[in-house]
Scaffold this motif. Sequence first.
Motif, PDB file in Angstrom:
ATOM      1  N   ARG A   1       3.927   1.527  -1.295  1.00  0.00           N
ATOM      2  CA  ARG A   1       4.363   1.618  -2.323  1.00  0.00           C
ATOM      3  C   ARG A   1       3.631   2.255  -3.570  1.00  0.00           C
ATOM      4  O   ARG A   1       4.204   3.098  -4.505  1.00  0.00           O
ATOM      5  N   LYS A   2       2.328   1.918  -3.283  1.00  0.00           N
ATOM      6  CA  LYS A   2       1.577   2.264  -4.289  1.00  0.00           C
ATOM      7  C   LYS A   2       0.650   3.809  -4.097  1.00  0.00           C
ATOM      8  O   LYS A   2      -0.013   4.144  -5.031  1.00  0.00           O
ATOM      9  N   SER A   3       0.929   4.370  -2.921  1.00  0.00           N
ATOM     10  CA  SER A   3       0.501   5.448  -2.575  1.00  0.00           C
ATOM     11  C   SER A   3       1.406   6.569  -3.032  1.00  0.00           C
ATOM     12  O   SER A   3       2.292   6.747  -2.862  1.00  0.00           O
ATOM     13  N   ARG A   4       0.731   7.906  -3.478  1.00  0.00           N
ATOM     14  CA  ARG A   4       1.373   8.712  -4.015  1.00  0.00           C
ATOM     15  C   ARG A   4       1.990   9.847  -2.943  1.00  0.00           C
ATOM     16  O   ARG A   4       2.822  10.760  -3.497  1.00  0.00           O
ATOM     17  N   SER A   5       1.219   9.675  -1.813  1.00  0.00           N
ATOM     18  CA  SER A   5       1.554  10.861  -0.851  1.00  0.00           C
ATOM     19  C   SER A   5       1.626  10.053   0.367  1.00  0.00           C
ATOM     20  O   SER A   5       0.635   9.114   0.757  1.00  0.00           O
ATOM     21  N   THR A   6       2.084  10.682   1.623  1.00  0.00           N
ATOM     22  CA  THR A   6       1.879  10.384   2.971  1.00  0.00           C
ATOM     23  C   THR A   6       0.256  10.431   3.148  1.00  0.00           C
ATOM     24  O   THR A   6      -0.374   9.561   4.108  1.00  0.00           O
TER      25      THR A   6
ATOM     26  N   THR B   1       0.823  -1.109  -0.028  1.00  0.00           N
ATOM     27  CA  THR B   1       0.131   0.095   0.118  1.00  0.00           C
ATOM     28  C   THR B   1       0.926   1.186  -0.044  1.00  0.00           C
ATOM     29  O   THR B   1       0.396   2.356  -0.624  1.00  0.00           O
TER      30      THR B   1
ATOM     31  N   GLU C   1      -2.147  10.227   1.267  1.00  0.00           N
ATOM     32  CA  GLU C   1      -3.126   9.180   0.659  1.00  0.00           C
ATOM     33  C   GLU C   1      -2.743   7.725   1.323  1.00  0.00           C
ATOM     34  O   GLU C   1      -3.912   6.998   1.454  1.00  0.00           O
TER      35      GLU C   1
ATOM     36  N   LYS D   1      -5.857   5.550   3.257  1.00  0.00           N
ATOM     37  CA  LYS D   1      -6.241   4.052   2.892  1.00  0.00           C
ATOM     38  C   LYS D   1      -6.163   3.313   4.296  1.00  0.00           C
ATOM     39  O   LYS D   1      -6.979   2.546   4.465  1.00  0.00           O
TER      40      LYS D   1
END
Length: 219
Positions: free
Chosen positions: A126-131, A124, A133, A137
């Motif tokens: 690795r696939k998140s664009r920001s802290t 999760t 995001e 999640k």
Amino acid sequence: MLKKLASSVLVAGTLLASAQGAFAEEKLFKNYVYQTPLAKFTEAAGYYDCSEDVGGTARCIDDVDFLEEKFTVALIFSGDKLMMVSLISPFDQNLYVKAIAGLSKSFTLVSMNDEKSILDMFDTARKSRSTEELTTKISNFEQVGLASGNLTYTFLEGLNAKGQTNAVSALAAAPENIRSAELVMAGQGADAGMIIRFTFPRLEANKILAEAKKPVESF
């Protein structure tokens, strides 16, 4: 409370061992050593047979101190040897917060799961664009799991999280005697309870593999 949580104690522990050897002089929790013989936990020492509640060979003892609270400790055995220690308590918001904080001091959170899905922390992140995001999640997953009365946090002790891509590979790359701690939130309302269980998942997995490699007896 013990009867309501017992199935979670045994079933999830069994699943963990199946998804993931050798004897290890390793402490599961405090002075409870992995693979200690069942005969050591006697009635004279305060233990009682709670096998019927748990659904497998088990011994329990009440009023054990941890995190400045009292727990019932359930000792789970495989082949009359200790393989898991579970701490059981009614749900309390303050205790829940203390448990997360306490475990996070020496353990790394690797995943969360409810009845339907798993949130892999490494994948999760690795696939998140920001802290932000990533935080959203995690928060959303927690809220759904807690609302359903079924949420498990899985931690691994002393794990080097750098470069890990997912929880499975992190466990596979970890030392054989790595200790796992699972914080389980089970039930709702007055029946809500909390379990903290300690295992050595790789040692248990190796034990299963060793048994599978034994010659099959002819019949």
